[in-house]
Design a protein around this motif. Structure first.
Motif, PDB file in Angstrom:
ATOM      1  N   ARG A 145      -0.063   8.722  -1.855  1.00 44.71           N
ATOM      2  CA  ARG A 145       0.566   7.726  -0.971  1.00 44.71           C
ATOM      3  C   ARG A 145       1.616   6.932  -1.746  1.00 44.71           C
ATOM      4  O   ARG A 145       2.707   6.663  -1.246  1.00 44.71           O
ATOM      5  N   TYR A 146       1.286   6.562  -2.994  1.00 47.74           N
ATOM      6  CA  TYR A 146       2.209   5.747  -3.802  1.00 47.74           C
ATOM      7  C   TYR A 146       3.514   6.490  -4.087  1.00 47.74           C
ATOM      8  O   TYR A 146       4.603   5.955  -3.864  1.00 47.74           O
ATOM      9  N   ASP A 189       5.853   7.113  -1.145  1.00 43.03           N
ATOM     10  CA  ASP A 189       6.507   5.875  -0.744  1.00 43.03           C
ATOM     11  C   ASP A 189       7.612   5.489  -1.742  1.00 43.03           C
ATOM     12  O   ASP A 189       8.699   5.079  -1.355  1.00 43.03           O
ATOM     13  N   VAL A 199       0.205  10.279   5.554  1.00 46.13           N
ATOM     14  CA  VAL A 199       1.430  10.573   4.790  1.00 46.13           C
ATOM     15  C   VAL A 199       2.360  11.477   5.608  1.00 46.13           C
ATOM     16  O   VAL A 199       1.916  12.176   6.528  1.00 46.13           O
ATOM     17  N   ASP A 200       3.639  11.467   5.241  1.00 43.94           N
ATOM     18  CA  ASP A 200       4.664  12.245   5.943  1.00 43.94           C
ATOM     19  C   ASP A 200       4.382  13.746   5.762  1.00 43.94           C
ATOM     20  O   ASP A 200       4.489  14.263   4.636  1.00 43.94           O
TER      21      ASP A 200
END
Ligand code: NAD
Ligand code: TYD
Length: 332
Positions: A19-20, A23, A48-49
């Motif tokens: 996730r980090y 982003d 997430v994408d």
């Protein structure tokens, strides 16, 4: 770096890292390679994408699967591991398969692919216990339980590949990590969720063992700093600087959940229970990393997350977990 392989990216810290980085780096693509053991959970990365995240279900102990998934990746960051000390005491075979052989497969695949960077996520537990002061990266490893021995084995194999073949291996040794999405076998989420349910908190021994707590986002930032700015062949400690005795931690959780000390249940100690872990993280700080989440803020946020996200942990605690819990705590 445009495409990185993250192994164990459906677990607690690995999913935080996925996730980090998605982003932080808008052009990055992550190949998330995870076996989905009892500790892996697709829900951990459900937001997430999907355009920039490829999930591959696979086992790091499977050399061909690791090699194939690494194709086209600039770097690999390994979180995949069996991680719970108490489970390693019940049986260490899977720990050796994943934490030692798995790492061998990763560094061997990286050697064959010529991967630019290989970051092996390891633990402060490889140093063993320390009565006073704090371990530095130059201190010898002296693991004392089957989990930490397996992690040390993986580290040594990684460094052997750096020295022998020039594989650009970097190792991080993080301290005890806490935060959202941690599987509720570890002390923090176990005690928070037990307290919510008015169940006893099984505190080992005299409750005076000390751990140095690190918030998950700070751990992920530290790993990423070492990956991008660290030097191959080097080890970096990552620590929150929040040393707490288990009894103090337990009382804080009870206060934040609005429950009384009567829920504390002293139980038989863990065999070989390391008394204290402490790390000096100056080497990583010199590369620009520093923890950003203070202890009070981190623990309050974590307790609130478990209060707000019962959908996440209730199914876990009612599944395979119950049999484990009975085996681990039933006659303690
Ligand atoms: P976790 O147990 O929550 O997750 C481990 C993940 O690895 C899961 O998604 C699981 O499915 C996957 N996995 C396990 N075996 C696999 C295999 N053979 N092949 C592919 N995937 C596999 O672990 P965590 O707490 O997120 O820890 C991640 C890493 O960080 C580990 O390497 C651990 O040693 C290290 N670490 C953890 C802590 C901590 O306090 N949790 C502290 C320092 C270092
Ligand atoms: P744990 O979360 O298992 O992490 P580690 O063993 O990797 O440090 O345990 C953290 C501390 O909490 C450790 O000193 C053992 C203690 N502990 C308990 O007292 N009771 C428990 O039920 C558990 C799981 C841990």
């Amino acid at each position: 770096m445009n495409r990185i392989m993250v192994t164990g990216g459906a677990g607690f810290i690995g999913s935080g890292y996925v996730r980090y980085v998605l982003d932080a780096y808008p052009d990055l693509h992550v190949v998330n390679f995870d076996k989905l053991t009892y500790a892996g959970n697709r829900d951990n990365v459900k937001d997430v994408d999907p355009e920039r995240h490829t999930f591959v279900r696979g086992d790091v102990a499977d050399a061909d699967a690791v090699y194939d998934a690494m194709t086209g990746c600039d770097a690999v960051v390994n979180f995949a591991a069996e991680t719970h000390v108490d489970r390693s005491i019940m049986g260490a075979s899977e720990f050796i398969d994943t934490d030692v052989r798995g790492v061998h497969n990763i560094v061997e695949a990286a050697r064959r692919h010529g991967t630019e960077r290989v970051l092996l996520v390891s633990t402060d537990e490889v140093y063993g216990s320390i009565a006073e002061g704090a371990f530095r990266e130059t201190d010898p490893v002296a693991p004392r339980n089957p989990y930490s021995a397996s992690k040390a084995g993986g580290e040594l194999m990684g460094m052997a590949f750096y020295h022998t073949f020039g594989v650009p291996v970097i190792i991080t040794r993080g301290s005890n990590t806490y935060g959202p999405y941690q599987y509720p076998e570890k002390v923090m989420p176990l005690f928070i969720t037990n307290a919510i349910d008015d169940e006893p908190l099984p505190l080992y021994g005299d409750g005076r063992n000390v751990r140095d707590w690190l918030y998950v986002d700070d751990h992920c930032r530290g790993i990423d700093c070492a990956l991008r700015h660290g030097a191959p062949g080097e080890v970096y400690n990552i620590a929150g600087g929040n040393e707490r005795e288990n009894i103090a931690l337990t009382k804080q959780i009870l206060e934040l959940t609005g429950k009384g000390d009567d829920l504390i249940k002293p139980v038989k100690d863990r065999p070989g229970h390391d008394r204290r872990y402490a790390l000096n993280a100056d080497k990583l700080k010199a590369l620009g990393w520093a923890p950003q989440v203070g202890w009070e803020e981190g623990v309050a946020h974590t307790v609130q997350w478990y209060k707000d996200n019962e959908w996440w942990w209730r199914p876990i605690k009612s599944g395979e977990f119950r049999a484990y819990y009975e085996r681990q705590y039933g006659n303690r």
